[in-house]
Write an enzyme that holds these catalytic residues in place. Structure first.
Site, PDB file in Angstrom:
ATOM      1  N   ASP A  15      33.272  42.140  37.900  1.00  0.00           N
ATOM      2  CA  ASP A  15      34.050  40.899  37.909  1.00  0.00           C
ATOM      3  C   ASP A  15      35.089  40.928  39.031  1.00  0.00           C
ATOM      4  O   ASP A  15      35.705  41.960  39.290  1.00  0.00           O
ATOM      5  CB  ASP A  15      34.763  40.767  36.549  1.00  0.00           C
ATOM      6  CG  ASP A  15      35.521  39.459  36.395  1.00  0.00           C
ATOM      7  OD1 ASP A  15      34.877  38.398  36.461  1.00  0.00           O
ATOM      8  OD2 ASP A  15      36.753  39.499  36.213  1.00  0.00           O
TER       9      ASP A  15
ATOM     10  N   GLU B  53      30.602  39.846  41.727  1.00  0.00           N
ATOM     11  CA  GLU B  53      31.047  38.478  41.508  1.00  0.00           C
ATOM     12  C   GLU B  53      32.199  38.211  42.462  1.00  0.00           C
ATOM     13  O   GLU B  53      33.344  38.588  42.221  1.00  0.00           O
ATOM     14  CB  GLU B  53      31.504  38.265  40.059  1.00  0.00           C
ATOM     15  CG  GLU B  53      31.753  36.803  39.725  1.00  0.00           C
ATOM     16  CD  GLU B  53      33.212  36.405  39.612  1.00  0.00           C
ATOM     17  OE1 GLU B  53      33.503  35.203  39.620  1.00  0.00           O
ATOM     18  OE2 GLU B  53      34.080  37.292  39.515  1.00  0.00           O
TER      19      GLU B  53
HETATM   20  C1  OTU Z   1      35.991  35.680  37.169  1.00  0.00           C
HETATM   21  O1  OTU Z   1      36.088  34.511  37.978  1.00  0.00           O
HETATM   22  C2  OTU Z   1      35.318  35.297  35.868  1.00  0.00           C
HETATM   23  O2  OTU Z   1      34.023  34.847  36.103  1.00  0.00           O
HETATM   24  C3  OTU Z   1      36.179  34.261  35.187  1.00  0.00           C
HETATM   25  O3  OTU Z   1      35.580  33.739  34.043  1.00  0.00           O
HETATM   26  C4  OTU Z   1      37.487  34.908  34.881  1.00  0.00           C
HETATM   27  O4  OTU Z   1      38.381  33.920  34.444  1.00  0.00           O
HETATM   28  C5  OTU Z   1      38.110  35.611  36.089  1.00  0.00           C
HETATM   29  O5  OTU Z   1      37.189  36.332  36.877  1.00  0.00           O
HETATM   30  C6  OTU Z   1      39.135  36.615  35.645  1.00  0.00           C
HETATM   31  O6  OTU Z   1      38.534  37.728  35.024  1.00  0.00           O
HETATM   32  O7  OTU Z   1      38.561  32.731  39.694  1.00  0.00           O
HETATM   33  O8  OTU Z   1      37.436  30.678  38.541  1.00  0.00           O
HETATM   34  O9  OTU Z   1      36.401  35.571  43.795  1.00  0.00           O
HETATM   35  O10 OTU Z   1      37.132  33.611  41.971  1.00  0.00           O
HETATM   36  O11 OTU Z   1      36.561  36.401  39.928  1.00  0.00           O
HETATM   37  C7  OTU Z   1      36.780  31.894  38.453  1.00  0.00           C
HETATM   38  C8  OTU Z   1      36.183  35.775  42.448  1.00  0.00           C
HETATM   39  C9  OTU Z   1      37.550  32.998  39.120  1.00  0.00           C
HETATM   40  C10 OTU Z   1      37.072  34.897  41.556  1.00  0.00           C
HETATM   41  C11 OTU Z   1      36.517  35.038  40.207  1.00  0.00           C
HETATM   42  C12 OTU Z   1      37.064  34.397  39.017  1.00  0.00           C
END
Ligand code: OTU
Length: 653
Positions: A273, A315
């Site tokens: 993540d 991700e």
């Molecule tokens: C990720 O997303 C997850 O998919 C989200 O569901 C979480 O809220 C977040 O991490 C925190 O754990 O900003 O709008 O460049 O943009 O990690 C989604 C990557 C997010 C981020 C992404 C994030």
């Protein structure tokens, strides 16, 4: 050292030998990467030893049935991923196996179970605030139920994907609790400060990820013991998600321990993540830093020793060039493709192929042994992550264009078919992202009961899926989208969810709607049949498993065409999609004739190809007689979709 390590494995000599061999193969890399991060510390060697001991113990504890996996599925056109929240899909872990028939009917090979780990009471960001990796949320079952579910799915031919949320822990994780009590060791696990001196030095360069919070990345926590009655804590996401400080080797070692533990639960893939945020350095944006890559490469090397079959998925939702940098065989061999995702939405808002075609041409190449995951929707918002320079080169003003896309998908424009909402609207920069389910954003919600609009929406959804499932990489479905589930506003009644509108596109899976859809009627039935037949065609063509698409000129701005080719079996498929709600006439720059074996419909440079609204075609090289191909009911609307047998290249008559 070897004898010490052997003792940990007790009587499992053969397992020890293979562990030791893998350690020997990886140790140099582990040493180099660990040294890159922490070599300057006087106690470097001691930390390395601690890490190696944790690795050895995890390897000794790894259940016997977990064998190294084979990775040939990565170029198998039959690989299909799906993702879901366990509670919203089957209620709990024990129920997961009941979903196997449905997953099988889609050909799902990999299932991402959204974070099942223990979370704090109250808001927990859909599980992305982890209190403890060694416990599950009680409503889902126990940690043993999780391991059992993974095993049961595995027996059904479905590999499980689990999250590792390396960037942060929940604010009630044992480490955070110790930090609150004033334990210096654990306060050093996080970025926490007595006053604004340090935070203010950082903050001017940081991008607020959740600007609804007010634009500050730091949170004042009065419950953390500090000289001034609290501390400022680095919280990139929510105030209850505390960023870990990987500059402290103890953090890396402790998190490696959690990673080992979750790896031993038996997941085939670990989703990493928020990879861009792992390392912070003053004077930088604290995103995509080299050290973030080193941390991931180190986790990769360690996991290679523990569980050589396990693979990481990155991700990263950042600039496309930065997204690509995480996708390497020795880092994360798999990565989401948020660029193609966003540009498919862009293409259907504008009815123009130019940006998407450009991205498919210039931004899809990856190193050998790695692969994209391509999707239309996931649990998160849609961000317009195309590169400014790409847009500008094509004469598109990026800021204005993003603003248009936000207005379009938030349903603020009269011509919009979408029923979405702005997520994290930044009133200072005017930036926003979009929430909404695939079907609602693609027009099914606003169509209401109007048969014409409904028909258009179904066609639009399937045309979007056609691109998502055939353009590049491995396809990923957000479960519920295959039956066209609409936005769900019940989250507004739940105080823990109400301020995060991403919950509108995370509805409970509608099993009753699935049962109705199985009858093949109504929008849900048409969408399900269309998705299944696209996946069926995909499975039959090695061309979809390897290489990158080659865009074909169509002389129509609203018709996208690309060729997929495989070295294997010399398989080739030409995909043509009309991005607009009006019929289109395309002239394809093709050297030979391509045709649909089931209808005989042909395309070449001699004659125009006439396409219905949102029509998509999957064509094969060669010309065949009209009556020659098989034709089935499911394929009647979208001719190529019906043929069941593997296709060999049809011969010229
Ligand atoms: C990720 O997303 C997850 O998919 C989200 O569901 C979480 O809220 C977040 O991490 C925190 O754990 O900003 O709008 O460049 O943009 O990690 C989604 C990557 C997010 C981020 C992404 C994030």
């Amino acid at each position: 050292m070897q004898e010490q390590a052997r003792a940990v494995f007790r009587h499992h000599d053969a397992r020890f030998e293979s562990f030791w061999k893998r350690l020997q193969a990886e140790f140099e890399r582990i040493f180099r990467l660990f040294h890159q991060l922490y070599g300057w510390q006087w106690d470097f060697a001691w930390h390395l030893e601690t890490l190696m001991e944790a690795l050895g113990r995890a390897a000794a504890a790894r259940p016997n049935h977990l064998e190294p996996a084979d990775h040939s599925w990565m170029s198998d056109p039959g690989a299909v991923w799906a993702m879901t929240y366990i509670d919203r899909f089957t209620g709990d872990l024990a129920g997961i196996t009941e979903a196997v028939p449905h997953l099988r009917s889609l050909g799902v090979t990999h299932l991402h179970l959204m974070p099942p780990y223990a979370v704090p009471p109250g808001p927990n960001d859909g599980g992305y605030a982890v209190s403890d990796y060694r416990l599950t949320r009680p409503d889902l079952g126990t940690i043993d139920d999780l391991a059992a579910a993974i095993r049961a799915l595995d027996d059904a031919g479905i590999s499980v994907v689990l999250d590792f949320v390396a960037n942060h822990t929940a604010d009630d994780h044992a480490w955070a609790e110790a930090a609150k009590q004033g334990d210096a060791k654990y306060q050093a696990f996080y970025h926490m400060y007595d006053d604004r001196w340090v935070p203010d030095r950082y903050v001017s360069l940081l991008r607020p990820i959740f600007p609804d919070r007010g634009g500050d990345t730091f949170t004042w926590r009065a419950d953390v013991a500090g000289q001034n009655g609290g501390k400022w804590v680095w919280t990139t996401f929510h105030s209850f998600q505390w960023d870990l400080d990987y500059r402290n080797p103890e953090v890396l070692i402790a998190m490696a321990g959690e990673l080992f533990h979750l790896t031993n639960l038996g997941a085939a893939i670990i989703r990493m993540d928020a990879t861009p945020f792992l390392w912070k350095e003053m004077g930088t944006t604290c995103e995509n830093l080299d050290q973030a890559h080193v941390v991931l490469q180190l986790f990769n090397a360690l996991t290679k020793v523990l569980a050589p079959g396990v693979m990481f998925l990155s991700e990263a939702v950042v600039h496309p060039a930065d997204v690509t940098r995480f996708i390497r065989q020795d880092e994360c061999p798999l990565g989401y493709n948020p660029l193609v995702m966003a540009l498919i939405w862009e293409a259907f808002a504008t009815g123009k192929a130019v940006l998407l075609a450009d991205a498919l041409t210039r931004r899809t190449e990856l190193p050998a042994g790695t692969q994209w995951l391509t999707y239309l929707r996931c649990h998160d918002d849609i961000g317009w992550g195309f590169a400014d320079e790409d847009a500008e080169r094509l004469g598109i003003e990026p800021v204005v264009h993003r603003s248009f896309l936000n207005r379009f998908y938030a349903g603020e424009l009269a011509e919009s078919f979408s029923a979405g909402a702005r997520f994290q609207n930044n009133s200072i920069t005017g930036d926003a992202r979009i929430s909404g389910t695939l079907a609602s954003l693609a027009g099914l919600e606003r169509a209401g009961s109007d048969p014409l609009l409904r028909d258009l929406a179904v066609r639009r959804i399937l045309a979007m899926q056609a691109i998502s499932l055939t353009s590049i990489g491995i396809p990923l479905l957000y479960l519920g989208d295959e039956i066209g589930q609409l936005n769900d506003f019940s989250y507004r009644q739940d105080a823990d969810l109400a301020d995060d509108n991403r919950w509108m596109h995370r509805p409970r899976f509608d099993w009753e709607a699935l049962a109705v859809a199985e009858q093949g009627t109504g929008p849900a039935g048409q969408i399900l049949a269309g998705v299944r037949s696209l996946l069926e065609i995909r499975r039959q063509h090695p061309a979809f498993g390897e290489g990158v698409p080659q865009v074909v000129q169509t002389r129509h701005p609203g018709v996208l065409a690309y060729l997929r080719r495989a070295r294997r079996d010399h398989d080739e498929v030409l995909v043509v999609v009309n991005l607009g709600a009006l019929p289109a006439e395309a002239w394809l720059a093709l050297d030979e004739t391509w045709c649909d074996p089931s209808t005989g419909r042909a395309a070449d440079r001699q004659a125009p190809l006439l396409l219905d609204p949102y029509e998509y075609l999957l064509l094969l090289p060669g010309r065949i007689a009209v009556a020659a191909g098989p034709r089935t009911g499911a394929g009647a609307e979208h001719p190529a979709a019906g043929s069941e047998k593997p296709r060999s290249t049809p011969a010229h008559p």
